[in-house]
Write a protein that holds these residues in place. Structure first.
Motif: not given
Length: 410
Positions: A194-211
């Motif tokens: 969930y951190g360290g690079n741009a893709r990981n930083r947006r992971r949680l938002l995209l997961e919540i959208v899918a949920d």
């Protein structure tokens, strides 16, 4: 270019199939009118009844908390179970009775909650924000189990909102709240997925959208409010935000609201520094760049004040919905007045401001929000237009509200 000219009165059908009757949205404002138990109060329901009669095609509520342990401001409404579902249904019906589409904004404050002295905040990393008053306690970094619980909470809140009668939800990922913190390289210094690079930083938002989509189905509205940038050194920048927006379109959202700023740099109120105010439509340049990359319906909010500008940007296809917040806190029927051509937000009174001393930008940002919040009770009581109290009375009332909240929350 659109084949026919789009105007403020043109309906818009979102990808999920929900039709918005016109292109005016009441953007979210934190009403702070929940009950002690976190339910919508009768005053809040009457307020949305007034706004529902005001001509907006879509009404987006102030942030509803997904966790009663974490409030953005005093008396925020909370929806985490079905104990007050009847009151939520009354709220949804009040706003939608005259044809407006009711969308619930759902949120978690992360490291900037109200009352940090009596409850420890959480965040993507154990890093304090730089704003005085919000950095009193060092936040606890969320664990993997915490993140799994958070995802479930967003999905559950969305499911309950739709069950109560709302057309859908808007996931708040702007203004320095929790999901915005995960997107920020400043606030998010995690080293896991969930951190360290741009893709990981947006992971949680995209997961919540899918949920959320899985919880409410394909026919309900899933919207996102996203910062065009944090306007903070080292924070989310425009290019990375555009990448997030494109991925949100791929994820199947129905509406993207463009905003910007956070508690450190409150650009969403028109102030990007202590001395500088930006022009009309603070985030238009970003919206234009996004339109070149994506077709997702765009709602532009922040500093839009003239009917000519609205007509120009809608007619050119630059945006799809005009978002207005503070004008609805002064004139609840501004939607109808815009559609009939008799008024525009530029003619309305504005909030009081303290002198632009160094470091006062966050204070003035909060003062503006508190001033408009004081107007909500008058609108709920039937006022057709309000001018609000002065700066001193606004700050006094806001301080009393915070104190009462701290004394009454479990």
């Amino acid at each position: 270019m659109p084949s026919t000219t789009v105007t403020l009165g043109t309906p818009l059908t979102l990808p999920c199939g929900v039709t918005v009757p016109n292109r005016i949205a009441k953007a979210a404002m934190s009403e702070q009118l929940g009950t002690i138990a976190g339910a919508p109060s009768p005053i809040l329901i009457r307020l949305y009844s007034a706004w529902g009669r005001g001509g907006a095609g879509i009404l987006i509520t102030g942030n509803v908390m997904v966790d009663r342990r974490a409030y953005v401001e005093p008396r925020n409404v909370t929806l985490e179970d079905d104990r007050h579902l009847e009151e939520f249904g009354n709220w949804a019906r009040a706003g939608a009775r005259d044809g407006s589409v009711m969308v619930m904004q759902i949120n978690h404050p992360g490291r900037v909650p109200v009352g940090p002295l009596y409850r420890r905040p959480v965040g993507p990393s154990a890093l304090r924000p730089s704003v005085p008053g919000y950095n009193l306690r060092k936040p606890r970094a969320l664990s993997a189990d915490d993140i799994a619980d958070l995802r479930a909470r967003y999905a559950r809140t969305a499911e309950l909102a739709v069950a109560a009668g709302f057309a859908g939800v808007q996931i708040h990922a702007a203004h320095g709240y929790l999901l915005s913190q995960f997107l920020s390289p400043v606030a998010n210094q995690r080293t896991d997925t969930y951190g360290g690079n741009a893709r990981n930083r947006r992971r949680l938002l995209l997961e919540i959208v899918a949920d959320v989509r899985a919880a409410i189905g394909p026919k309900a509205v899933v919207a996102v409010k996203l910062n065009s940038a944090d306007f903070q050194r080292g924070g989310l920048d425009v290019e990375e935000s555009l990448e997030v927006a494109v991925e949100l379109e791929r994820a199947g959202i129905d509406l993207l609201e463009v905003s910007g700023g956070n508690y450190e740099a409150p650009a969403m109120t028109g102030v990007v520094s202590d001395e500088t105010r930006v022009r009309e439509a603070y985030f238009l340049d970003y919206a234009l760049r996004l339109r070149e990359r994506a077709t997702v319906p765009i709602m532009l909010t922040g500093g839009i004040r003239t009917a000519d500008f609205m007509a120009e940007t809608l007619g050119a296809g630059s945006i799809d919905i005009v978002g207005l917040a503070r004008p609805f806190a002064v004139r609840p029927d501004i939607g109808h007045r815009l559609l009939s051509g008799v008024d525009e937000p530029a003619t309305l009174p504005s909030a009081p401001r303290l002198p632009a001393w160094r470091g006062m930008a966050p204070v003035n940002s909060y003062l503006e929000l508190a001033w408009h919040a004081q107007n909500f009770r008058a609108i709920a009581a039937g006022a057709e237009s309000v001018t609000g109290p002065g700066a001193a009375r606004t700050l006094l009332a806001a301080g009393l509200s915070v104190s009462a909240h701290a004394l009454t929350q479990p």
